[in-house]
Design a protein around this motif. Sequence first.
Motif, mmCIF file in Angstrom:
data_model
loop_
_atom_site.group_PDB
_atom_site.id
_atom_site.type_symbol
_atom_site.label_atom_id
_atom_site.label_comp_id
_atom_site.label_asym_id
_atom_site.label_seq_id
_atom_site.Cartn_x
_atom_site.Cartn_y
_atom_site.Cartn_z
ATOM 1 N N UNK A 52 0.878 38.781 13.658
ATOM 2 C CA UNK A 52 0.315 40.089 13.979
ATOM 3 C C UNK A 52 0.900 40.676 15.249
ATOM 4 N N UNK A 53 2.002 40.111 15.709
ATOM 5 C CA UNK A 53 2.634 40.569 16.946
ATOM 6 C C UNK A 53 3.553 41.753 16.668
ATOM 7 N N UNK A 54 3.582 42.698 17.595
ATOM 8 C CA UNK A 54 4.495 43.836 17.451
ATOM 9 C C UNK A 54 5.858 43.541 18.051
ATOM 10 N N UNK A 55 5.888 42.657 19.026
ATOM 11 C CA UNK A 55 7.151 42.365 19.711
ATOM 12 C C UNK A 55 7.387 40.860 19.688
ATOM 13 N N UNK A 56 8.436 40.461 19.006
ATOM 14 C CA UNK A 56 8.757 39.039 18.887
ATOM 15 C C UNK A 56 10.106 38.797 19.554
ATOM 16 N N UNK A 57 10.116 38.162 20.716
ATOM 17 C CA UNK A 57 11.403 37.868 21.353
ATOM 18 C C UNK A 57 12.149 36.745 20.641
ATOM 19 N N UNK A 58 13.469 36.876 20.607
ATOM 20 C CA UNK A 58 14.341 35.845 20.026
ATOM 21 C C UNK A 58 15.457 35.538 21.016
ATOM 22 N N UNK A 59 15.948 34.314 20.961
ATOM 23 C CA UNK A 59 17.039 33.872 21.829
ATOM 24 C C UNK A 59 18.059 33.081 21.015
ATOM 25 N N UNK A 60 19.321 33.221 21.395
ATOM 26 C CA UNK A 60 20.399 32.431 20.788
ATOM 27 C C UNK A 60 20.918 31.412 21.805
ATOM 28 N N UNK A 61 21.672 30.442 21.309
ATOM 29 C CA UNK A 61 22.292 29.415 22.157
ATOM 30 C C UNK A 61 21.274 28.612 22.946
ATOM 31 N N UNK A 62 20.131 28.366 22.327
ATOM 32 C CA UNK A 62 19.097 27.540 22.948
ATOM 33 C C UNK A 62 19.443 26.070 22.729
ATOM 34 N N UNK A 63 19.317 25.278 23.777
ATOM 35 C CA UNK A 63 19.449 23.826 23.644
ATOM 36 C C UNK A 63 18.082 23.195 23.873
ATOM 37 N N UNK A 64 17.879 22.049 23.255
ATOM 38 C CA UNK A 64 16.626 21.306 23.405
ATOM 39 C C UNK A 64 16.991 19.919 23.910
ATOM 40 N N UNK A 65 16.407 19.527 25.024
ATOM 41 C CA UNK A 65 16.739 18.229 25.628
ATOM 42 C C UNK A 65 15.485 17.383 25.743
ATOM 43 N N UNK A 66 15.576 16.145 25.302
ATOM 44 C CA UNK A 66 14.432 15.240 25.334
ATOM 45 C C UNK A 66 14.208 14.682 26.729
ATOM 46 N N UNK A 67 12.944 14.675 27.158
ATOM 47 C CA UNK A 67 12.603 14.054 28.444
ATOM 48 C C UNK A 67 12.620 12.539 28.338
ATOM 49 N N UNK A 68 12.476 12.016 27.119
ATOM 50 C CA UNK A 68 12.387 10.563 26.937
ATOM 51 C C UNK A 68 13.719 9.860 27.153
ATOM 52 N N UNK A 69 14.822 10.509 26.765
ATOM 53 C CA UNK A 69 16.124 9.846 26.932
ATOM 54 C C UNK A 69 17.183 10.747 27.575
ATOM 55 N N UNK A 70 16.830 11.990 27.909
ATOM 56 C CA UNK A 70 17.775 12.898 28.552
ATOM 57 C C UNK A 70 18.854 13.438 27.638
#
Length: 199
Positions: A52-70
Motif C-alpha cells: 500500500x506504499x506510494x513510494x518504494x525505493x530501490x537500489x542496485x549493486x547492493x552487497x550482503x555481508x554476513x556478520x558470522x564469517x565476514x
Amino acid sequence: MNSAARCAAAVMAAGLLPFVAPAAPAGAVPVAPGAGPPALERMRREVAAATGSRRVPCWRNVTIRSAANGRYVSAEIGWDGAGYGALRARATRVSPWERFTVCRDAYSGATWIRAQANNDFVSAELDYAGATYGLLRAQAQRVAGWERFYSNRAPGGTFSFYARATRRWVSAEVTFRGRGYGSLRARATSVGAEETFRW
C-alpha cells in the motif's frame, strides 16, 4: 493497517527483534522511479501493491555481508538442479555474483531481492526438507509469497531479515561444511551472529 505493517507488528510483538525502519543499503546505487529496467519497475510496483506504499525505493549493486564469517553473499548461478542460484555467504571479494537489486517499503520493511547475475528473484524454498529447508535461492521469475522478506536496521549499521513464508529469520549456515558452507536459510526463531548481516 495493511498486511505488511501487520506482519512487521507481529514480528515486534513476538519479541524476536525490535523493528526499526531500515536505512538505505550502504554504497548502493538508488534507482529513481521509472528509471530502472522493466523487471525492476515491475518489482517496485509489486512492492507498492503488496504494502500500500506510494513510494518504494530501490537500489542496485547492493552487497550482503554476513556478520558470522565476514563473507559476501553469492548467488551460485554456476550450479544446476536444486542448488541453482543458492545464496551462500562465502565470497571474500565482490564480483557480479555478489551484487543484488533491492526494493523495499521503508514503512513496513517489506523487501524484495533480485540477483543481478541472473535477474531472478530470491525465494525461500519451503518445499525443501532437512538441512536445505528454507534455502534462499535466486531462481524465481516473478514475485509471490516465497519472495517476500522483511528487513530491519539494528545497532552498528547491521540488519537482519525475516522470510514472510517461513516466519523465520535468515541465517548464514557457517557451521555447515563443503558445498553447504555459508548457505542462507530462513529457519531461525531468534537473532544472533548467524542472522546478522550488513548491506
